[in-house]
Design an enzyme around this catalytic site. Structure first.
Site, mmCIF file in Angstrom:
data_model
loop_
_atom_site.group_PDB
_atom_site.id
_atom_site.type_symbol
_atom_site.label_atom_id
_atom_site.label_comp_id
_atom_site.label_asym_id
_atom_site.label_seq_id
_atom_site.Cartn_x
_atom_site.Cartn_y
_atom_site.Cartn_z
ATOM 1 N N ARG A 129 0.853 -1.185 0.000
ATOM 2 C CA ARG A 129 0.000 0.000 0.000
ATOM 3 C C ARG A 129 0.890 1.235 0.000
ATOM 4 O O ARG A 129 2.025 1.207 0.497
ATOM 5 C CB ARG A 129 -0.892 0.042 1.235
ATOM 6 C CG ARG A 129 -1.873 -1.126 1.378
ATOM 7 C CD ARG A 129 -2.668 -0.970 2.671
ATOM 8 N NE ARG A 129 -3.660 -2.019 2.832
ATOM 9 C CZ ARG A 129 -3.449 -3.163 3.485
ATOM 10 N NH1 ARG A 129 -2.253 -3.397 4.032
ATOM 11 N NH2 ARG A 129 -4.415 -4.057 3.600
ATOM 12 N N LYS A 146 -1.841 -2.065 8.679
ATOM 13 C CA LYS A 146 -2.934 -1.462 9.430
ATOM 14 C C LYS A 146 -2.924 -2.011 10.850
ATOM 15 O O LYS A 146 -2.504 -3.142 11.081
ATOM 16 C CB LYS A 146 -4.275 -1.769 8.758
ATOM 17 C CG LYS A 146 -4.456 -1.089 7.406
ATOM 18 C CD LYS A 146 -5.811 -1.420 6.810
ATOM 19 C CE LYS A 146 -6.043 -0.686 5.498
ATOM 20 N NZ LYS A 146 -7.351 -1.008 4.893
ATOM 21 N N HIS A 203 -2.404 2.595 -6.254
ATOM 22 C CA HIS A 203 -3.215 1.397 -6.015
ATOM 23 C C HIS A 203 -3.354 0.574 -7.300
ATOM 24 O O HIS A 203 -3.463 -0.659 -7.245
ATOM 25 C CB HIS A 203 -4.597 1.766 -5.482
ATOM 26 C CG HIS A 203 -5.404 0.581 -5.054
ATOM 27 N ND1 HIS A 203 -5.142 -0.114 -3.888
ATOM 28 C CD2 HIS A 203 -6.440 -0.055 -5.638
ATOM 29 C CE1 HIS A 203 -5.989 -1.123 -3.775
ATOM 30 N NE2 HIS A 203 -6.794 -1.120 -4.827
ATOM 31 N N ARG A 245 -0.307 -1.652 -7.393
ATOM 32 C CA ARG A 245 -0.453 -2.728 -6.395
ATOM 33 C C ARG A 245 -1.437 -3.781 -6.898
ATOM 34 O O ARG A 245 -1.174 -4.979 -6.827
ATOM 35 C CB ARG A 245 -0.928 -2.089 -5.092
ATOM 36 C CG ARG A 245 -1.542 -3.017 -4.048
ATOM 37 C CD ARG A 245 -1.882 -2.177 -2.822
ATOM 38 N NE ARG A 245 -2.914 -2.755 -1.981
ATOM 39 C CZ ARG A 245 -2.704 -3.591 -0.972
ATOM 40 N NH1 ARG A 245 -1.485 -3.991 -0.709
ATOM 41 N NH2 ARG A 245 -3.710 -4.029 -0.228
ATOM 42 N N HIS A 261 -4.041 -8.521 3.465
ATOM 43 C CA HIS A 261 -5.473 -8.684 3.686
ATOM 44 C C HIS A 261 -5.735 -9.689 4.804
ATOM 45 O O HIS A 261 -5.102 -10.739 4.858
ATOM 46 C CB HIS A 261 -6.170 -9.183 2.411
ATOM 47 C CG HIS A 261 -6.229 -8.160 1.324
ATOM 48 N ND1 HIS A 261 -6.425 -8.491 -0.006
ATOM 49 C CD2 HIS A 261 -6.122 -6.808 1.357
ATOM 50 C CE1 HIS A 261 -6.432 -7.388 -0.731
ATOM 51 N NE2 HIS A 261 -6.249 -6.358 0.067
ATOM 52 N N TYR A 303 -8.930 -8.864 -6.480
ATOM 53 C CA TYR A 303 -7.755 -8.490 -7.257
ATOM 54 C C TYR A 303 -7.478 -9.478 -8.390
ATOM 55 O O TYR A 303 -6.548 -9.304 -9.158
ATOM 56 C CB TYR A 303 -6.517 -8.446 -6.344
ATOM 57 C CG TYR A 303 -6.463 -7.258 -5.435
ATOM 58 C CD1 TYR A 303 -5.500 -6.274 -5.599
ATOM 59 C CD2 TYR A 303 -7.391 -7.094 -4.415
ATOM 60 C CE1 TYR A 303 -5.441 -5.177 -4.759
ATOM 61 C CE2 TYR A 303 -7.346 -6.000 -3.566
ATOM 62 C CZ TYR A 303 -6.374 -5.048 -3.749
ATOM 63 O OH TYR A 303 -6.333 -3.959 -2.925
#
Length: 306
Positions: A157, A181, A251, A254, A277, A286
Protein backbone atom coordinates in the site's frame (compact mmCIF):
# COMPACT_ATOMS: atom_id res chain seq x y z
CA UNK A 1 -28.48 1.00 30.77
CA UNK A 2 -31.08 3.60 31.74
CA UNK A 3 -28.78 4.90 34.46
CA UNK A 4 -25.89 5.17 31.98
CA UNK A 5 -28.08 7.05 29.51
CA UNK A 6 -29.05 9.49 32.26
CA UNK A 7 -25.38 9.98 33.16
CA UNK A 8 -24.57 10.63 29.50
CA UNK A 9 -27.36 13.11 29.00
CA UNK A 10 -24.80 15.94 29.01
CA UNK A 11 -22.32 14.01 26.87
CA UNK A 12 -22.54 15.73 23.48
CA UNK A 13 -22.24 14.02 20.09
CA UNK A 14 -19.10 16.09 19.45
CA UNK A 15 -17.46 15.07 22.72
CA UNK A 16 -18.32 11.42 22.07
CA UNK A 17 -16.73 11.63 18.58
CA UNK A 18 -13.47 12.90 20.06
CA UNK A 19 -13.41 10.23 22.76
CA UNK A 20 -14.25 7.48 20.25
CA UNK A 21 -11.49 8.47 17.83
CA UNK A 22 -8.93 9.04 20.59
CA UNK A 23 -9.52 5.51 21.83
CA UNK A 24 -9.17 4.08 18.31
CA UNK A 25 -5.91 5.98 17.87
CA UNK A 26 -4.56 4.94 21.27
CA UNK A 27 -5.19 1.23 20.61
CA UNK A 28 -3.85 1.44 17.05
CA UNK A 29 -7.07 -0.08 15.73
CA UNK A 30 -7.29 2.59 13.03
CA UNK A 31 -4.52 4.22 11.00
CA UNK A 32 -3.90 7.96 11.17
CA UNK A 33 -5.44 8.34 7.72
CA UNK A 34 -8.54 6.36 8.77
CA UNK A 35 -8.88 8.51 11.90
CA UNK A 36 -8.71 11.64 9.76
CA UNK A 37 -11.35 10.37 7.33
CA UNK A 38 -13.70 9.24 10.09
CA UNK A 39 -13.34 12.53 11.93
CA UNK A 40 -14.35 14.40 8.78
CA UNK A 41 -17.44 12.22 8.25
CA UNK A 42 -18.51 12.24 11.89
CA UNK A 43 -18.01 15.99 12.28
CA UNK A 44 -20.19 16.51 9.21
CA UNK A 45 -22.89 14.34 10.77
CA UNK A 46 -22.59 16.18 14.10
CA UNK A 47 -23.08 19.57 12.40
CA UNK A 48 -26.18 18.25 10.60
CA UNK A 49 -27.60 17.04 13.91
CA UNK A 50 -26.85 20.37 15.56
CA UNK A 51 -28.78 22.28 12.85
CA UNK A 52 -31.77 20.08 13.80
CA UNK A 53 -31.23 20.81 17.49
CA UNK A 54 -29.92 17.34 18.27
CA UNK A 55 -26.92 17.70 20.58
CA UNK A 56 -26.75 14.45 22.54
CA UNK A 57 -26.29 10.87 21.27
CA UNK A 58 -29.36 9.64 23.10
CA UNK A 59 -31.52 11.93 20.93
CA UNK A 60 -30.30 10.54 17.61
CA UNK A 61 -33.17 8.81 15.82
CA UNK A 62 -33.67 6.90 12.59
CA UNK A 63 -35.18 9.79 10.61
CA UNK A 64 -32.30 12.16 11.35
CA UNK A 65 -29.83 9.60 10.01
CA UNK A 66 -31.95 8.96 6.90
CA UNK A 67 -32.35 12.70 6.25
CA UNK A 68 -28.63 13.20 6.71
CA UNK A 69 -27.83 10.53 4.13
CA UNK A 70 -30.42 12.03 1.81
CA UNK A 71 -28.73 15.43 2.09
CA UNK A 72 -25.37 14.08 0.89
CA UNK A 73 -24.76 14.62 -2.80
CA UNK A 74 -22.45 11.65 -3.21
CA UNK A 75 -22.45 8.29 -4.98
CA UNK A 76 -24.09 5.22 -3.49
CA UNK A 77 -20.66 3.69 -2.92
CA UNK A 78 -19.56 6.74 -0.91
CA UNK A 79 -22.88 6.75 0.93
CA UNK A 80 -22.31 3.13 1.93
CA UNK A 81 -18.92 4.09 3.37
CA UNK A 82 -20.59 6.85 5.42
CA UNK A 83 -23.11 4.35 6.78
CA UNK A 84 -20.32 2.03 7.91
CA UNK A 85 -18.54 4.95 9.62
CA UNK A 86 -21.76 5.76 11.48
CA UNK A 87 -22.25 2.10 12.41
CA UNK A 88 -18.77 1.98 13.98
CA UNK A 89 -19.38 5.20 15.91
CA UNK A 90 -22.81 4.13 17.13
CA UNK A 91 -21.46 0.74 18.23
CA UNK A 92 -19.20 2.73 20.51
CA UNK A 93 -22.12 4.85 21.76
CA UNK A 94 -24.16 1.74 22.60
CA UNK A 95 -21.23 0.09 24.38
CA UNK A 96 -20.66 3.25 26.40
CA UNK A 97 -24.32 3.43 27.37
CA UNK A 98 -24.86 6.71 25.48
CA UNK A 99 -27.39 5.25 23.05
CA UNK A 100 -30.01 2.51 23.29
CA UNK A 101 -29.46 0.88 19.88
CA UNK A 102 -27.29 1.27 16.81
CA UNK A 103 -29.63 3.23 14.54
CA UNK A 104 -27.24 3.17 11.56
CA UNK A 105 -27.07 -0.64 11.54
CA UNK A 106 -30.83 -1.03 10.93
CA UNK A 107 -30.96 1.38 7.99
CA UNK A 108 -31.21 -0.10 4.50
CA UNK A 109 -27.96 0.03 2.56
CA UNK A 110 -27.70 1.19 -1.06
CA UNK A 111 -26.94 -1.45 -3.65
CA UNK A 112 -23.72 -0.84 -5.49
CA UNK A 113 -22.24 -2.62 -8.47
CA UNK A 114 -18.50 -2.62 -8.51
CA UNK A 115 -17.12 -1.69 -11.94
CA UNK A 116 -14.65 -3.96 -13.66
CA UNK A 117 -11.33 -2.93 -12.19
CA UNK A 118 -8.48 -1.92 -14.48
CA UNK A 119 -5.09 -3.48 -14.14
CA UNK A 120 -1.90 -3.27 -16.16
CA UNK A 121 -0.71 -6.16 -18.29
CA UNK A 122 2.90 -7.29 -18.09
CA UNK A 123 3.59 -5.47 -21.37
CA UNK A 124 2.03 -2.26 -20.05
CA UNK A 125 4.16 -2.49 -16.91
CA UNK A 126 7.27 -2.89 -19.06
CA UNK A 127 6.25 0.20 -21.06
CA UNK A 128 5.61 2.12 -17.84
CA UNK A 129 9.01 1.32 -16.31
CA UNK A 130 10.76 2.10 -19.60
CA UNK A 131 8.98 5.46 -19.82
CA UNK A 132 9.76 6.14 -16.16
CA UNK A 133 13.47 5.52 -16.73
CA UNK A 134 13.52 7.78 -19.80
CA UNK A 135 11.44 10.66 -18.40
CA UNK A 136 12.53 10.95 -14.76
CA UNK A 137 15.28 13.32 -13.71
CA UNK A 138 18.71 12.00 -12.74
CA UNK A 139 17.98 12.73 -9.10
CA UNK A 140 14.56 11.04 -9.01
CA UNK A 141 14.78 8.10 -11.41
CA UNK A 142 16.16 5.55 -8.94
CA UNK A 143 13.77 6.69 -6.21
CA UNK A 144 10.77 6.40 -8.51
CA UNK A 145 11.75 3.02 -9.97
CA UNK A 146 12.13 1.63 -6.43
CA UNK A 147 8.77 3.13 -5.45
CA UNK A 148 7.00 1.55 -8.41
CA UNK A 149 8.72 -1.79 -7.82
CA UNK A 150 7.50 -1.97 -4.22
CA UNK A 151 3.95 -1.48 -5.51
CA UNK A 152 4.17 -4.00 -8.35
CA UNK A 153 6.59 -6.62 -6.97
CA UNK A 154 5.54 -6.65 -3.31
CA UNK A 155 2.00 -5.25 -3.75
CA UNK A 156 2.45 -2.75 -0.90
CA UNK A 157 0.00 0.00 0.00
CA UNK A 158 1.14 3.59 -0.51
CA UNK A 159 0.85 4.18 3.27
CA UNK A 160 3.14 1.21 3.92
CA UNK A 161 5.75 2.44 1.45
CA UNK A 162 5.97 6.05 2.61
CA UNK A 163 6.16 4.92 6.26
CA UNK A 164 9.29 2.85 5.63
CA UNK A 165 12.19 3.83 7.88
CA UNK A 166 15.90 3.09 7.62
CA UNK A 167 15.77 0.24 10.15
CA UNK A 168 12.83 -1.39 8.32
CA UNK A 169 15.08 -2.25 5.38
CA UNK A 170 17.38 -5.19 6.17
CA UNK A 171 19.45 -5.60 3.02
CA UNK A 172 21.92 -7.97 4.71
CA UNK A 173 19.15 -10.51 5.34
CA UNK A 174 17.12 -9.41 2.29
CA UNK A 175 14.04 -8.50 4.34
CA UNK A 176 11.60 -5.62 4.53
CA UNK A 177 9.66 -5.00 7.74
CA UNK A 178 6.28 -3.52 6.84
CA UNK A 179 3.97 -1.74 9.28
CA UNK A 180 0.45 -2.73 8.30
CA UNK A 181 -2.93 -1.46 9.43
CA UNK A 182 -3.43 -1.55 13.21
CA UNK A 183 0.38 -1.30 13.48
CA UNK A 184 0.86 -4.98 12.70
CA UNK A 185 4.40 -5.70 11.43
CA UNK A 186 5.01 -8.25 8.65
CA UNK A 187 8.33 -9.39 7.23
CA UNK A 188 8.60 -9.63 3.44
CA UNK A 189 11.62 -11.10 1.61
CA UNK A 190 13.53 -9.08 -0.96
CA UNK A 191 15.00 -10.52 -4.14
CA UNK A 192 18.36 -9.37 -5.50
CA UNK A 193 16.72 -7.04 -8.01
CA UNK A 194 14.96 -5.12 -5.22
CA UNK A 195 18.15 -5.08 -3.14
CA UNK A 196 19.98 -3.51 -6.09
CA UNK A 197 17.24 -0.91 -6.52
CA UNK A 198 17.52 0.05 -2.84
CA UNK A 199 21.30 0.36 -3.21
CA UNK A 200 20.97 2.59 -6.29
CA UNK A 201 18.53 4.84 -4.42
CA UNK A 202 20.87 4.93 -1.41
CA UNK A 203 23.67 6.10 -3.70
CA UNK A 204 21.73 9.20 -4.81
CA UNK A 205 19.80 9.82 -1.58
CA UNK A 206 22.65 11.76 0.18
CA UNK A 207 22.21 14.49 -2.46
CA UNK A 208 18.73 15.23 -1.07
CA UNK A 209 18.07 17.78 1.64
CA UNK A 210 17.20 16.03 4.87
CA UNK A 211 19.07 12.89 3.83
CA UNK A 212 19.79 12.23 7.52
CA UNK A 213 16.05 11.62 7.99
CA UNK A 214 14.93 8.18 9.21
CA UNK A 215 12.37 7.99 6.39
CA UNK A 216 13.41 6.05 3.29
CA UNK A 217 11.60 8.09 0.65
CA UNK A 218 12.14 11.84 0.42
CA UNK A 219 10.66 14.56 -1.75
CA UNK A 220 12.89 16.87 -3.76
CA UNK A 221 12.64 19.32 -0.82
CA UNK A 222 13.93 16.73 1.64
CA UNK A 223 10.61 15.99 3.35
CA UNK A 224 9.01 12.53 3.68
CA UNK A 225 6.89 11.77 0.62
CA UNK A 226 3.14 12.23 1.11
CA UNK A 227 0.41 10.06 -0.46
CA UNK A 228 -0.72 12.84 -2.83
CA UNK A 229 2.86 13.30 -4.06
CA UNK A 230 3.19 9.57 -4.80
CA UNK A 231 -0.20 9.62 -6.55
CA UNK A 232 1.01 12.51 -8.72
CA UNK A 233 4.28 10.70 -9.59
CA UNK A 234 2.40 7.56 -10.66
CA UNK A 235 -0.29 9.50 -12.52
CA UNK A 236 2.25 11.53 -14.52
CA UNK A 237 4.29 8.41 -15.33
CA UNK A 238 1.19 6.65 -16.71
CA UNK A 239 0.34 9.74 -18.75
CA UNK A 240 3.85 9.94 -20.25
CA UNK A 241 3.73 6.21 -21.04
CA UNK A 242 0.43 6.74 -22.89
CA UNK A 243 -1.45 4.37 -20.57
CA UNK A 244 -5.05 5.37 -19.89
CA UNK A 245 -7.02 3.65 -17.12
CA UNK A 246 -9.97 4.59 -14.94
CA UNK A 247 -7.71 4.57 -11.89
CA UNK A 248 -4.25 6.08 -12.22
CA UNK A 249 -2.63 6.06 -8.79
CA UNK A 250 -0.32 3.73 -6.84
CA UNK A 251 -3.21 1.40 -6.01
CA UNK A 252 -3.41 0.53 -9.74
CA UNK A 253 0.20 -0.71 -9.57
CA UNK A 254 -0.45 -2.73 -6.40
CA UNK A 255 -3.59 -4.19 -7.96
CA UNK A 256 -1.73 -5.03 -11.17
CA UNK A 257 1.10 -6.76 -9.34
CA UNK A 258 -1.34 -8.97 -7.42
CA UNK A 259 -3.40 -9.76 -10.53
CA UNK A 260 -0.35 -10.78 -12.57
CA UNK A 261 0.93 -13.00 -9.75
CA UNK A 262 -2.45 -14.76 -9.64
CA UNK A 263 -2.41 -15.23 -13.43
CA UNK A 264 1.03 -16.81 -13.14
CA UNK A 265 -0.43 -19.39 -10.78
CA UNK A 266 1.11 -18.10 -7.54
CA UNK A 267 -0.39 -19.31 -4.26
CA UNK A 268 -3.43 -17.19 -3.38
CA UNK A 269 -2.60 -17.34 0.34
CA UNK A 270 0.87 -15.95 -0.38
CA UNK A 271 -0.67 -13.13 -2.45
CA UNK A 272 -3.05 -12.43 0.44
CA UNK A 273 -0.05 -12.10 2.77
CA UNK A 274 1.71 -9.71 0.39
CA UNK A 275 -1.42 -7.55 0.13
CA UNK A 276 -1.85 -7.55 3.90
CA UNK A 277 -5.47 -8.68 3.69
CA UNK A 278 -7.08 -10.33 6.70
CA UNK A 279 -9.93 -11.74 4.61
CA UNK A 280 -9.29 -13.90 1.54
CA UNK A 281 -12.50 -12.57 -0.07
CA UNK A 282 -10.86 -9.14 -0.21
CA UNK A 283 -7.94 -10.66 -2.11
CA UNK A 284 -10.27 -12.29 -4.63
CA UNK A 285 -11.28 -8.84 -5.92
CA UNK A 286 -7.75 -8.49 -7.26
CA UNK A 287 -8.01 -11.57 -9.43
CA UNK A 288 -8.76 -11.31 -13.15
CA UNK A 289 -8.46 -13.61 -16.12
CA UNK A 290 -7.52 -13.01 -19.69
CA UNK A 291 -10.03 -14.04 -22.41
CA UNK A 292 -7.36 -16.06 -24.20
CA UNK A 293 -6.58 -17.91 -20.96
CA UNK A 294 -10.26 -18.82 -20.66
CA UNK A 295 -10.36 -20.07 -24.25
CA UNK A 296 -7.20 -22.12 -23.68
CA UNK A 297 -8.68 -23.70 -20.56
CA UNK A 298 -11.84 -24.70 -22.44
CA UNK A 299 -9.70 -26.17 -25.22
CA UNK A 300 -7.84 -28.28 -22.66
CA UNK A 301 -11.08 -29.81 -21.34
CA UNK A 302 -11.11 -33.55 -22.04
CA UNK A 303 -13.62 -34.84 -24.57
CA UNK A 304 -15.98 -37.03 -22.57
CA UNK A 305 -18.93 -39.14 -23.70
CA UNK A 306 -17.49 -40.18 -27.07
Amino acid sequence: MKRLLEQGSDYSIEKAINKYLNEKMATGELSILSIKNRRYELNRFEKFCKTHKIIFPVDIHKNIVINYLKSLKISNASKLNVIYVLIGYMDYLVNEGLMLENIASIIGKPKIYLPKTDYLTYRELEDLFCSLANNSGKKTVDRNILLFSLFTDLCLRVSEVIRLKQNDVRLDSKELWITRKRNKVDKIPLNQDLVNKFLRWYDIRPEYKGSESEWIFLSSHGHPLKPRQVHYIVSKALEKAGIIKRKHGPHLLRHSGASLKAQQGENLIVIQYLLGHENLNTTRRYLHFDWNDLKAMVERSPALGK
